[in-house]
Design a protein around this motif. Sequence first.
Motif, PDB file in Angstrom:
ATOM      1  N   ARG A  63      34.042  32.136  30.600  1.00 11.48           N
ATOM      2  CA  ARG A  63      33.437  33.721  30.598  1.00 11.48           C
ATOM      3  C   ARG A  63      32.187  33.397  31.486  1.00 11.48           C
ATOM      4  N   GLU A  64      32.182  34.516  32.354  1.00  9.23           N
ATOM      5  CA  GLU A  64      31.350  34.468  33.146  1.00  9.23           C
ATOM      6  C   GLU A  64      30.346  35.620  32.753  1.00  9.23           C
ATOM      7  N   GLU A  65      30.649  36.471  31.691  1.00  8.87           N
ATOM      8  CA  GLU A  65      29.439  37.416  31.147  1.00  8.87           C
ATOM      9  C   GLU A  65      30.246  37.884  29.788  1.00  8.87           C
ATOM     10  N   THR A  89      31.319  26.068  29.143  1.00  7.76           N
ATOM     11  CA  THR A  89      30.697  27.583  28.790  1.00  7.76           C
ATOM     12  C   THR A  89      29.822  28.020  29.751  1.00  7.76           C
ATOM     13  N   LEU A  90      30.006  29.060  30.546  1.00  6.65           N
ATOM     14  CA  LEU A  90      29.187  29.567  31.614  1.00  6.65           C
ATOM     15  C   LEU A  90      27.779  30.393  31.425  1.00  6.65           C
ATOM     16  N   ILE A  91      27.969  30.773  30.185  1.00  4.37           N
ATOM     17  CA  ILE A  91      26.794  31.689  29.926  1.00  4.37           C
ATOM     18  C   ILE A  91      26.010  31.161  28.657  1.00  4.37           C
ATOM     19  N   LEU A  93      23.975  31.106  25.060  1.00  3.87           N
ATOM     20  CA  LEU A  93      24.137  31.562  24.094  1.00  3.87           C
ATOM     21  C   LEU A  93      23.390  31.455  22.760  1.00  3.87           C
ATOM     22  N   ASN A 110      19.441  30.252  22.893  1.00  6.10           N
ATOM     23  CA  ASN A 110      19.607  29.815  24.292  1.00  6.10           C
ATOM     24  C   ASN A 110      20.263  28.730  24.618  1.00  6.10           C
ATOM     25  N   PRO A 113      24.245  26.455  29.205  1.00  4.63           N
ATOM     26  CA  PRO A 113      25.337  26.509  29.854  1.00  4.63           C
ATOM     27  C   PRO A 113      25.949  25.150  30.307  1.00  4.63           C
ATOM     28  N   ASN A 132      25.001  36.497  23.054  1.00  5.41           N
ATOM     29  CA  ASN A 132      24.248  36.363  24.343  1.00  5.41           C
ATOM     30  C   ASN A 132      22.925  35.612  24.150  1.00  5.41           C
TER      31      ASN A 132
END
Length: 162
Positions: A63-65, A89-91, A93, A110, A113, A132
């Motif tokens: 996921r990019e966002e 995982t690109l974002i 969390l 945080n 990624p 997020n």
Amino acid sequence: MGILFRLIGRVPAALAGVMLFCGAALADCAPGLVDIRGDFGTVRFRVELARTPEEQARGLMFREEMPRLSGMLFVYDRPRDVAFWMRNTLIPLDMIFLDAAGRIARIHENAVPLDETPIRAGAPTLAVLEINGGMAATLGLDAGDELRSPAMPQDAAAWPCD
């Protein structure tokens, strides 16, 4: 009105408005939603459920966002000591580890990624909520806060669905 002044000092005004709106509308549990309450007030997240081993293995990979106040809830059949990582995982969390009663036992903020270092719950965990990165601190979430969801067992819930 007192909650408004407490929230404005800790949360950006736009997010405080969402939290107050959600607080007024939290009468029912519904699939795809989780509510968290604590000293900060109450907030609602729109979530995807990860129940099967396949869904849990994929998680939020690629996921990019992710929309604000959204996330993924991982629910297990029984409490266990779980570990997560950020493979694919690109974002960033926040990982919120929940006990059998739906109380927050630990928050890992945080997660980096693509980092494959295991992030351990450190205690028996029935569910994990991923949101997020930075959102837990922005909202003031803390250990001991309570989560409710119809996806969680209701018989031992600290905050059951009505």
